[in-house]
Design an enzyme around this catalytic site. Sequence first.
Site, PDB file in Angstrom:
ATOM      1  N   LYS A  75      51.261  38.112  42.100  1.00  0.00           N
ATOM      2  CA  LYS A  75      49.822  38.596  42.133  1.00  0.00           C
ATOM      3  C   LYS A  75      49.949  40.109  41.599  1.00  0.00           C
ATOM      4  O   LYS A  75      49.100  40.256  40.914  1.00  0.00           O
ATOM      5  CB  LYS A  75      49.261  38.427  43.664  1.00  0.00           C
ATOM      6  N   ARG A 116      42.770  35.601  52.843  1.00  0.00           N
ATOM      7  CA  ARG A 116      44.018  34.661  53.030  1.00  0.00           C
ATOM      8  C   ARG A 116      43.770  33.502  54.304  1.00  0.00           C
ATOM      9  O   ARG A 116      44.837  32.945  54.667  1.00  0.00           O
ATOM     10  CB  ARG A 116      45.063  35.508  53.822  1.00  0.00           C
ATOM     11  N   ARG A 142      63.874  40.900  45.201  1.00  0.00           N
ATOM     12  CA  ARG A 142      63.175  42.119  45.355  1.00  0.00           C
ATOM     13  C   ARG A 142      63.817  42.900  46.616  1.00  0.00           C
ATOM     14  O   ARG A 142      63.584  44.099  46.381  1.00  0.00           O
ATOM     15  CB  ARG A 142      61.740  41.872  45.413  1.00  0.00           C
ATOM     16  N   ARG A 198      61.013  46.698  51.746  1.00  0.00           N
ATOM     17  CA  ARG A 198      59.755  46.377  52.269  1.00  0.00           C
ATOM     18  C   ARG A 198      60.346  45.589  53.446  1.00  0.00           C
ATOM     19  O   ARG A 198      61.150  44.986  53.516  1.00  0.00           O
ATOM     20  CB  ARG A 198      59.010  45.286  51.530  1.00  0.00           C
ATOM     21  N   ARG A 250      56.183  34.286  56.345  1.00  0.00           N
ATOM     22  CA  ARG A 250      55.036  34.602  55.544  1.00  0.00           C
ATOM     23  C   ARG A 250      54.693  33.188  54.607  1.00  0.00           C
ATOM     24  O   ARG A 250      53.534  32.898  54.344  1.00  0.00           O
ATOM     25  CB  ARG A 250      55.522  35.476  54.382  1.00  0.00           C
TER      26      ARG A 250
HETATM   27  P1  AP5 Z   1      54.741  40.365  42.916  1.00  0.00           P
HETATM   28  O1  AP5 Z   1      54.117  40.595  41.795  1.00  0.00           O
HETATM   29  O2  AP5 Z   1      55.051  41.488  43.878  1.00  0.00           O
HETATM   30  O3  AP5 Z   1      54.214  39.187  43.890  1.00  0.00           O
HETATM   31  P2  AP5 Z   1      53.293  39.195  45.058  1.00  0.00           P
HETATM   32  O4  AP5 Z   1      52.355  37.769  45.008  1.00  0.00           O
HETATM   33  O5  AP5 Z   1      52.237  40.326  44.615  1.00  0.00           O
HETATM   34  O6  AP5 Z   1      54.266  39.320  46.190  1.00  0.00           O
HETATM   35  P3  AP5 Z   1      53.905  40.001  47.467  1.00  0.00           P
HETATM   36  O7  AP5 Z   1      55.106  40.110  48.420  1.00  0.00           O
HETATM   37  O8  AP5 Z   1      53.173  41.483  47.358  1.00  0.00           O
HETATM   38  O9  AP5 Z   1      52.887  39.039  48.235  1.00  0.00           O
HETATM   39  P4  AP5 Z   1      52.466  38.784  49.804  1.00  0.00           P
HETATM   40  O10 AP5 Z   1      51.128  38.107  49.590  1.00  0.00           O
HETATM   41  O11 AP5 Z   1      53.673  38.333  50.615  1.00  0.00           O
HETATM   42  O12 AP5 Z   1      52.472  40.398  50.310  1.00  0.00           O
HETATM   43  P5  AP5 Z   1      51.070  41.229  50.551  1.00  0.00           P
HETATM   44  O13 AP5 Z   1      51.454  42.787  50.457  1.00  0.00           O
HETATM   45  O14 AP5 Z   1      49.950  40.726  49.904  1.00  0.00           O
HETATM   46  O15 AP5 Z   1      56.155  39.677  42.521  1.00  0.00           O
HETATM   47  C1  AP5 Z   1      57.194  39.458  43.288  1.00  0.00           C
HETATM   48  C2  AP5 Z   1      58.734  39.804  42.673  1.00  0.00           C
HETATM   49  O16 AP5 Z   1      58.722  38.406  41.654  1.00  0.00           O
HETATM   50  C3  AP5 Z   1      58.512  40.963  41.869  1.00  0.00           C
HETATM   51  O17 AP5 Z   1      59.935  41.207  41.964  1.00  0.00           O
HETATM   52  C4  AP5 Z   1      58.456  40.760  40.503  1.00  0.00           C
HETATM   53  O18 AP5 Z   1      58.903  41.685  39.717  1.00  0.00           O
HETATM   54  C5  AP5 Z   1      58.761  39.400  40.486  1.00  0.00           C
HETATM   55  N1  AP5 Z   1      58.118  38.221  39.664  1.00  0.00           N
HETATM   56  C6  AP5 Z   1      56.902  38.224  39.249  1.00  0.00           C
HETATM   57  N2  AP5 Z   1      56.478  37.386  38.334  1.00  0.00           N
HETATM   58  C7  AP5 Z   1      57.460  36.727  38.055  1.00  0.00           C
HETATM   59  C8  AP5 Z   1      57.711  35.838  37.061  1.00  0.00           C
HETATM   60  N3  AP5 Z   1      56.800  35.119  36.415  1.00  0.00           N
HETATM   61  N4  AP5 Z   1      59.029  35.563  37.001  1.00  0.00           N
HETATM   62  C9  AP5 Z   1      60.001  35.993  37.230  1.00  0.00           C
HETATM   63  N5  AP5 Z   1      59.729  36.825  38.553  1.00  0.00           N
HETATM   64  C10 AP5 Z   1      58.661  37.341  38.690  1.00  0.00           C
HETATM   65  O19 AP5 Z   1      50.938  41.102  52.180  1.00  0.00           O
HETATM   66  C11 AP5 Z   1      51.867  41.521  52.979  1.00  0.00           C
HETATM   67  C12 AP5 Z   1      51.592  41.219  54.597  1.00  0.00           C
HETATM   68  O20 AP5 Z   1      50.201  41.940  54.687  1.00  0.00           O
HETATM   69  C13 AP5 Z   1      51.262  39.814  54.981  1.00  0.00           C
HETATM   70  O21 AP5 Z   1      52.318  39.250  55.166  1.00  0.00           O
HETATM   71  C14 AP5 Z   1      50.307  40.097  56.005  1.00  0.00           C
HETATM   72  O22 AP5 Z   1      50.864  40.518  57.151  1.00  0.00           O
HETATM   73  C15 AP5 Z   1      49.531  41.416  55.570  1.00  0.00           C
HETATM   74  N6  AP5 Z   1      48.197  41.135  54.794  1.00  0.00           N
HETATM   75  C16 AP5 Z   1      47.965  40.985  53.377  1.00  0.00           C
HETATM   76  N7  AP5 Z   1      46.865  40.942  53.120  1.00  0.00           N
HETATM   77  C17 AP5 Z   1      46.096  40.364  54.352  1.00  0.00           C
HETATM   78  C18 AP5 Z   1      44.902  39.745  54.380  1.00  0.00           C
HETATM   79  N8  AP5 Z   1      44.014  39.552  53.553  1.00  0.00           N
HETATM   80  N9  AP5 Z   1      44.682  39.521  55.873  1.00  0.00           N
HETATM   81  C19 AP5 Z   1      45.462  39.712  56.621  1.00  0.00           C
HETATM   82  N10 AP5 Z   1      46.760  40.000  56.619  1.00  0.00           N
HETATM   83  C20 AP5 Z   1      47.178  40.360  55.302  1.00  0.00           C
END
Ligand code: AP5
Length: 231
Positions: free
Chosen positions: A52, A128, A163, A169, A180
Amino acid sequence: MFHLMYKFMDSMQRLAQDAADKLNLTPAEMAELLAKSNLPVIFVLGGPGSGKGTQCEKLVAKYGFTHLSSGDLLRAEVESGSDLGKQIKDTMEAGDLVPLETVLRLLREAMITSLETSKGFLIDGYPREVEQAVKFEEQVCPCTLVIYFELSDEVMTQRLMKRGETSGRVDDNEETIKKRLQTFHEHSQPVVCHYEQRCKTINAERSVDEIFEDVCKEVDNLKCGEQPAAE
Ligand code: AP5
């Protein structure tokens, strides 16, 4: 020289005051402002590590959208050291969902703050759960398009473990990644069904550029005036 400096400080103060005034609006007033702006609001969904953030970064570079990641907003609150931040950190470390009202407030405030200069919003990692979707549309504004990145748990895990070697993180470790993924399947996947009409599913088990090409097609369809169907 001093004249210019005072002028700059004055405009910075006015900007800060404007932002503070806007944040004093009631949620209903904020919602009205956002609805009136008529800017595209794109929800970017997918499991942990689905790409994302990576795709949003490219969309910002190409279309100039405002990227708001719920995870980044929450991590900023944690960094601030506030009491709320301490509670959020525990929840994120456990791989659970942070309470809806907290995330929605942070998002709404961030949207209002950048409203004047925004060309549209990429809301990354929200909603989410179905209730988050319902509350957003009730209290903020309707979303225009939902992009969902689909891929296997194995690939998401591999990406996050890789990562995790450098990210620092608190949730990029084997145990939290499992939680997760479980939270994602249980709470977040139903959001995709909720948005059946407005949701475009994209195969995210490909290269970053191949995925981006498909994402751009969906965004360009919006710009060509394709109206999203209401659910
Ligand atoms: P990346 O682009 O970082 O992926 P991402 O989907 O953004 O991953 P996140 O870890 O940020 O997602 P998440 O939803 O778990 O975390 P968030 O911060 O939202 O890519 C990941 C890796 O893959 C990178 O190293 C990248 O280089 C690589 N990559 C990307 N594309 C690729 C490809 N095509 N091929 C190969 N490699 C690739 O949430 C964290 C926490 O916050 C949650 O667990 C929850 O506790 C809380 N939270 C967040 N939002 C909410 C909400 N709306 N409500 C309640 N709690 C929430």
